[in-house]
Design a protein around this motif. Structure first.
Motif, PDB file in Angstrom:
ATOM      1  N   LEU A   6       3.915 -11.368  93.321  1.00 12.51           N
ATOM      2  CA  LEU A   6       4.987 -10.539  92.992  1.00 12.51           C
ATOM      3  C   LEU A   6       5.562  -9.375  93.758  1.00 12.51           C
ATOM      4  O   LEU A   6       6.677  -8.971  94.268  1.00 12.51           O
ATOM      5  CB  LEU A   6       4.547  -9.889  91.503  1.00 12.51           C
ATOM      6  CG  LEU A   6       5.595  -8.989  90.780  1.00 12.51           C
ATOM      7  CD1 LEU A   6       5.496  -9.080  89.328  1.00 12.51           C
ATOM      8  CD2 LEU A   6       5.685  -7.516  91.188  1.00 12.51           C
ATOM      9  N   TRP A   7       4.430  -8.543  94.351  1.00 11.94           N
ATOM     10  CA  TRP A   7       4.765  -7.398  95.133  1.00 11.94           C
ATOM     11  C   TRP A   7       5.167  -7.871  96.497  1.00 11.94           C
ATOM     12  O   TRP A   7       5.778  -6.979  96.987  1.00 11.94           O
ATOM     13  CB  TRP A   7       3.257  -6.439  95.188  1.00 11.94           C
ATOM     14  CG  TRP A   7       3.439  -5.650  93.752  1.00 11.94           C
ATOM     15  CD1 TRP A   7       2.514  -6.037  92.811  1.00 11.94           C
ATOM     16  CD2 TRP A   7       4.093  -4.659  93.245  1.00 11.94           C
ATOM     17  NE1 TRP A   7       2.789  -5.131  91.537  1.00 11.94           N
ATOM     18  CE2 TRP A   7       3.897  -4.416  92.044  1.00 11.94           C
ATOM     19  CE3 TRP A   7       5.425  -4.114  93.871  1.00 11.94           C
ATOM     20  CZ2 TRP A   7       4.508  -3.464  91.214  1.00 11.94           C
ATOM     21  CZ3 TRP A   7       5.709  -2.986  93.127  1.00 11.94           C
ATOM     22  CH2 TRP A   7       5.542  -2.752  91.730  1.00 11.94           C
ATOM     23  N   ASP A   8       4.849  -8.969  97.027  1.00 16.39           N
ATOM     24  CA  ASP A   8       5.115  -9.407  98.289  1.00 16.39           C
ATOM     25  C   ASP A   8       6.704  -9.762  98.176  1.00 16.39           C
ATOM     26  O   ASP A   8       7.599  -9.405  98.948  1.00 16.39           O
ATOM     27  CB  ASP A   8       4.392 -10.431  98.940  1.00 16.39           C
ATOM     28  CG  ASP A   8       3.129 -10.181  99.432  1.00 16.39           C
ATOM     29  OD1 ASP A   8       2.825  -9.009  99.642  1.00 16.39           O
ATOM     30  OD2 ASP A   8       2.153 -11.054  99.640  1.00 16.39           O
ATOM     31  N   ARG A   9       7.015 -10.586  96.992  1.00 18.12           N
ATOM     32  CA  ARG A   9       8.468 -10.996  96.732  1.00 18.12           C
ATOM     33  C   ARG A   9       9.178  -9.555  96.554  1.00 18.12           C
ATOM     34  O   ARG A   9      10.447  -9.521  97.032  1.00 18.12           O
ATOM     35  CB  ARG A   9       8.412 -11.877  95.644  1.00 18.12           C
ATOM     36  CG  ARG A   9       9.679 -12.406  95.463  1.00 18.12           C
ATOM     37  CD  ARG A   9       9.698 -13.407  94.348  1.00 18.12           C
ATOM     38  NE  ARG A   9       9.154 -14.438  95.067  1.00 18.12           N
ATOM     39  CZ  ARG A   9       8.815 -15.762  94.374  1.00 18.12           C
ATOM     40  NH1 ARG A   9       9.072 -15.698  93.126  1.00 18.12           N
ATOM     41  NH2 ARG A   9       8.139 -16.739  95.107  1.00 18.12           N
ATOM     42  N   PHE A  10       8.794  -8.580  95.709  1.00 16.88           N
ATOM     43  CA  PHE A  10       9.519  -7.433  95.431  1.00 16.88           C
ATOM     44  C   PHE A  10       9.787  -6.767  96.563  1.00 16.88           C
ATOM     45  O   PHE A  10      11.003  -6.087  96.902  1.00 16.88           O
ATOM     46  CB  PHE A  10       8.881  -6.363  94.604  1.00 16.88           C
ATOM     47  CG  PHE A  10       9.626  -5.415  93.845  1.00 16.88           C
ATOM     48  CD1 PHE A  10      10.544  -5.774  92.988  1.00 16.88           C
ATOM     49  CD2 PHE A  10       9.223  -4.132  94.367  1.00 16.88           C
ATOM     50  CE1 PHE A  10      11.371  -4.519  92.586  1.00 16.88           C
ATOM     51  CE2 PHE A  10      10.026  -3.168  94.211  1.00 16.88           C
ATOM     52  CZ  PHE A  10      11.103  -3.281  92.819  1.00 16.88           C
ATOM     53  N   SER A  11       8.757  -6.426  97.613  1.00 21.60           N
ATOM     54  CA  SER A  11       8.880  -5.613  98.893  1.00 21.60           C
ATOM     55  C   SER A  11       9.904  -6.400  99.652  1.00 21.60           C
ATOM     56  O   SER A  11      10.809  -5.779 100.416  1.00 21.60           O
ATOM     57  CB  SER A  11       7.527  -5.394  99.394  1.00 21.60           C
ATOM     58  OG  SER A  11       6.861  -6.460  99.866  1.00 21.60           O
ATOM     59  N   GLY A  12       9.810  -7.503  99.843  1.00 20.60           N
ATOM     60  CA  GLY A  12      10.534  -8.402 100.844  1.00 20.60           C
ATOM     61  C   GLY A  12      12.341  -8.200 100.282  1.00 20.60           C
ATOM     62  O   GLY A  12      12.947  -8.075 101.228  1.00 20.60           O
ATOM     63  N   CYS A  13      12.523  -8.387  99.267  1.00 17.10           N
ATOM     64  CA  CYS A  13      13.810  -8.406  98.594  1.00 17.10           C
ATOM     65  C   CYS A  13      14.229  -6.763  98.813  1.00 17.10           C
ATOM     66  O   CYS A  13      15.357  -6.657  99.005  1.00 17.10           O
ATOM     67  CB  CYS A  13      13.518  -8.922  97.271  1.00 17.10           C
ATOM     68  SG  CYS A  13      13.564 -10.506  96.903  1.00 17.10           S
ATOM     69  N   LEU A  14      13.367  -6.010  98.474  1.00 17.27           N
ATOM     70  CA  LEU A  14      13.655  -4.554  98.587  1.00 17.27           C
ATOM     71  C   LEU A  14      14.190  -4.018 100.186  1.00 17.27           C
ATOM     72  O   LEU A  14      14.896  -3.612 100.395  1.00 17.27           O
ATOM     73  CB  LEU A  14      12.545  -3.611  97.980  1.00 17.27           C
ATOM     74  CG  LEU A  14      12.970  -1.970  97.967  1.00 17.27           C
ATOM     75  CD1 LEU A  14      13.933  -1.764  97.048  1.00 17.27           C
ATOM     76  CD2 LEU A  14      11.679  -1.266  97.660  1.00 17.27           C
ATOM     77  N   ALA A  15      13.233  -4.682 100.859  1.00 12.98           N
ATOM     78  CA  ALA A  15      13.532  -4.423 102.490  1.00 12.98           C
ATOM     79  C   ALA A  15      14.946  -5.001 102.649  1.00 12.98           C
ATOM     80  O   ALA A  15      15.752  -4.402 103.560  1.00 12.98           O
ATOM     81  CB  ALA A  15      12.746  -5.091 103.328  1.00 12.98           C
TER      82      ALA A  15
END
Length: 107
Positions: A6-15
């Motif tokens: 979840l956090w890898d996906r969230f941080s990538g999308c936020l980037a």
């Protein structure tokens, strides 16, 4: 699903969200790179994201290592909250994740 995913996906999308904003507001350089989607939002003080240039201080890594949105430092938390509706549109299965429930500062 794993919290790490979840956090890898969230941080990538936020980037990507931040990158698209910077492309829209500052241009795509000599290659004319365009945002990957419509940018209809503002990010206050995006340069502050890049103040700490160390590996551990890089804002994307801070978000990826996070385990609850309420634990992010104030500027990152504000950005993450702003991004949540777009993230939930793209990944509706995360709407019920406790770690993405925003608590007000009073609670």
């Amino acid at each position: 699903m794993s919290s790490d995913v979840l956090w890898d996906r969230f941080s990538g999308c936020l980037a990507e969200y931040v990158d698209n904003y910077l492309l829209k507001t500052r241009g795509g350089g000599k290659f004319g790179i365009k945002p990957s989607y419509e940018v209809d939002y503002e990010i206050s003080n995006p340069d502050s994201l890049f103040d700490d240039t160390s590996f551990d201080g890089y804002w994307v890594h801070k978000v990826a290592r996070c385990r609850n949105i309420n634990d992010l430092e104030p500027g990152l938390k504000e950005l993450a909250i702003q991004f949540l509706p777009k993230f939930f549109t793209q990944f509706p299965e995360y709407r019920t994740e406790e770690c993405l429930n925003v608590k007000s500062d009073g609670n």
